[in-house]
Design an enzyme around this catalytic site. Structure first.
Site, mmCIF file in Angstrom:
data_model
loop_
_atom_site.group_PDB
_atom_site.id
_atom_site.type_symbol
_atom_site.label_atom_id
_atom_site.label_comp_id
_atom_site.label_asym_id
_atom_site.label_seq_id
_atom_site.Cartn_x
_atom_site.Cartn_y
_atom_site.Cartn_z
ATOM 1 N N SER A 16 1.037 -1.118 -0.189
ATOM 2 C CA SER A 16 -0.064 0.000 -0.019
ATOM 3 C C SER A 16 0.672 1.071 -0.112
ATOM 4 C CB SER A 16 -1.035 0.044 1.197
ATOM 5 O OG SER A 16 -1.364 1.385 1.102
ATOM 6 N N HIS A 40 -1.419 -1.333 -4.267
ATOM 7 C CA HIS A 40 -2.783 -0.867 -3.473
ATOM 8 C C HIS A 40 -2.547 0.575 -3.262
ATOM 9 C CE1 HIS A 40 -6.153 -1.916 -0.911
ATOM 10 N NE2 HIS A 40 -5.694 -0.922 -0.251
ATOM 11 N N ASP A 42 -4.880 3.771 -1.611
ATOM 12 C CA ASP A 42 -5.708 4.307 -0.422
ATOM 13 C C ASP A 42 -6.275 5.446 -0.619
ATOM 14 O OD1 ASP A 42 -6.164 1.725 1.097
ATOM 15 O OD2 ASP A 42 -3.810 2.073 1.576
ATOM 16 N N MET A 44 -8.909 8.731 0.582
ATOM 17 C CA MET A 44 -9.449 8.760 1.810
ATOM 18 C C MET A 44 -9.906 10.244 1.338
ATOM 19 S SD MET A 44 -6.787 7.302 4.396
ATOM 20 C CE MET A 44 -6.350 5.632 4.637
ATOM 21 N N HIS A 73 -8.520 1.581 -3.732
ATOM 22 C CA HIS A 73 -9.613 1.107 -2.669
ATOM 23 C C HIS A 73 -10.229 2.681 -2.195
ATOM 24 C CE1 HIS A 73 -9.728 0.005 1.850
ATOM 25 N NE2 HIS A 73 -10.772 0.190 1.535
ATOM 26 N N MET A 75 -12.091 4.838 -0.160
ATOM 27 C CA MET A 75 -12.763 5.032 1.065
ATOM 28 C C MET A 75 -13.205 6.730 1.238
ATOM 29 S SD MET A 75 -9.776 3.432 3.581
ATOM 30 C CE MET A 75 -8.414 3.444 2.229
ATOM 31 N N MET A 144 -11.648 -5.464 5.485
ATOM 32 C CA MET A 144 -10.739 -4.602 6.441
ATOM 33 C C MET A 144 -10.764 -5.343 7.890
ATOM 34 S SD MET A 144 -10.241 -1.567 4.791
ATOM 35 C CE MET A 144 -9.271 -1.171 6.221
ATOM 36 N N GLY A 149 -8.957 4.129 7.540
ATOM 37 C CA GLY A 149 -8.493 5.584 7.535
ATOM 38 C C GLY A 149 -7.087 5.610 7.676
ATOM 39 N N GLY A 151 -2.891 4.068 8.214
ATOM 40 C CA GLY A 151 -1.771 2.822 8.075
ATOM 41 C C GLY A 151 -1.216 2.574 9.514
ATOM 42 N N GLY A 152 -0.603 1.400 9.695
ATOM 43 C CA GLY A 152 -0.086 1.318 11.088
ATOM 44 C C GLY A 152 -0.720 0.980 12.009
ATOM 45 N N ASP A 182 -6.897 -6.424 4.342
ATOM 46 C CA ASP A 182 -6.249 -5.123 4.354
ATOM 47 C C ASP A 182 -6.080 -4.652 5.851
ATOM 48 O OD1 ASP A 182 -5.276 -2.548 3.718
ATOM 49 O OD2 ASP A 182 -6.993 -2.050 2.775
ATOM 50 N N GLY A 183 -4.985 -4.480 6.518
ATOM 51 C CA GLY A 183 -5.042 -3.676 7.924
ATOM 52 C C GLY A 183 -4.275 -4.458 8.654
ATOM 53 N N GLY A 184 -3.069 -3.898 9.081
ATOM 54 C CA GLY A 184 -2.405 -4.602 9.978
ATOM 55 C C GLY A 184 -1.661 -6.077 9.586
HETATM 56 C C1 DX5 Z 1 -6.369 1.395 5.871
HETATM 57 C C2 DX5 Z 1 -5.627 1.250 4.286
HETATM 58 C C3 DX5 Z 1 -4.972 0.326 4.331
HETATM 59 C C4 DX5 Z 1 -3.537 0.636 4.912
HETATM 60 C C5 DX5 Z 1 -2.810 -0.477 5.405
HETATM 61 O O1 DX5 Z 1 -7.389 2.163 6.016
HETATM 62 O O2 DX5 Z 1 -6.835 0.599 3.814
HETATM 63 O O3 DX5 Z 1 -4.803 -0.248 3.073
HETATM 64 O O4 DX5 Z 1 -2.717 1.217 3.897
HETATM 65 O O5 DX5 Z 1 -1.764 -0.029 6.267
HETATM 66 P P1 DX5 Z 1 -1.115 -1.126 7.242
HETATM 67 O O6 DX5 Z 1 -0.608 -2.086 6.427
HETATM 68 O O7 DX5 Z 1 0.086 -0.393 7.858
HETATM 69 O O8 DX5 Z 1 -2.077 -1.424 8.062
HETATM 70 ZN ZN ZN Z 2 -6.501 -0.120 1.511
#
Ligand code: DX5
Ligand code: ZN
Length: 232
Positions: A16, A40, A42, A44, A73, A75, A144, A149, A151-152, A182-184
């Site tokens: 991402s 990927h 994102d 937002m 993606h 959002m 998700m 919203g 990363g990290g 997606d996520g974590g």
């Molecule tokens: C969060 C995004 C993710 C994000 C993932 O809302 O949709 O794609 O970039 O980031 P990590 O891999 O750091 O959780």
């Molecule tokens: Zn994403």
């Protein structure tokens, strides 16, 4: 349409860009583009999620920097108005949130009619049964495993069972819908999600947050393979 053949059982890591260094996008993408077929992105809007990232202008620049499939993606609160701009920007997958529209079927049809692959994303609280009447319109489902919203964030353990349930539903449907998580995702959670049935794993901070993104990507691939090898 750019071609992409997924071989079942081979988990694909989708870096991402959100966690990349935007002051040197070319270099960041260059570090991983030869090693994975999907990037990927994102999007937002500061309304559907409490953060703002980037829009079609940046995506069209990214389009010139890589031949990877661009997995966009969305959002955003009003996905209908963004289908055409992201199509023009070069999206290959366009993924809308089910929670953002009462007319998902119409939007998925619009996405496919433009030659893009259509996806639906579910936030952690949305039940998978919401997809029951959409399966024949879908090329991809994004689950998700954090609240969208940022990363990290940390992977929500309760989502592992949701991945399993959705894996079974996709298999029972007989359709070749890709299951993306997606996520974590990191070296600890990648095998868990892969074992539960994910085909594609999005990883932001675990790739671009590391000193050597290419090496980090390789480690994630290996970690996911460990999960694939485990017989449930
Ligand atoms: C969060 C995004 C993710 C994000 C993932 O809302 O949709 O794609 O970039 O980031 P990590 O891999 O750091 O959780
Ligand atoms: Zn994403």
């Amino acid at each position: 349409m750019r071609s992409f053949t997924y071989r079942r059982g081979e988990t694909v890591i989708c870096p991402s860009l959100l966690s990349a260094d935007f002051s040197k996008l070319d270099q960041s993408i260059g570090q991983i583009k030869a090693d994975t077929p999907i990037l990927h992105l994102d999007i937002m809007d500061g309304h559907f999620v409490p953060n703002i990232s980037f829009g079609p202008g940046i995506v069209s620049i990214v389009r010139t920097l890589t031949d990877q499939l661009l997995d966009v993606h969305l959002m955003v609160s009003d996905p209908a108005r963004w289908i055409e701009p992201f199509y023009k920007a070069g999206a290959d997958f366009l993924v809308i949130h089910l929670e953002a529209t009462p007319h998902a079927e119409r939007l998925l049809t619009d996405i496919r009619e433009r030659g893009m692959r259509a996806g639906i994303a579910l936030t952690p609280q949305t039940p998978v049964s919401m997809l029951d009447y959409l399966m024949d319109k879908l090329d991809l489902i994004l689950l998700m495993t954090v609240n969208p919203g940022f990363g990290g964030q940390s992977y929500l353990p309760a989502m592992t069972e949701k991945i399993r349930v959705l894996r079974d539903r996709i298999d029972d449907s007989g359709r070749s819908i890709l299951l993306q998580v997606d996520g974590g995702i990191d070296v600890r959670t990648a095998p868990i999600a892969a074992q539960a049935g994910a085909d594609l794993l999005v990883a932001g901070s675990a790739v671009f947050g590391e000193d050597d993104p290419a090496a980090a990507l390789e480690q994630l691939k290996m970690a996911a393979r460990l999960g694939q090898d485990v017989t449930p």
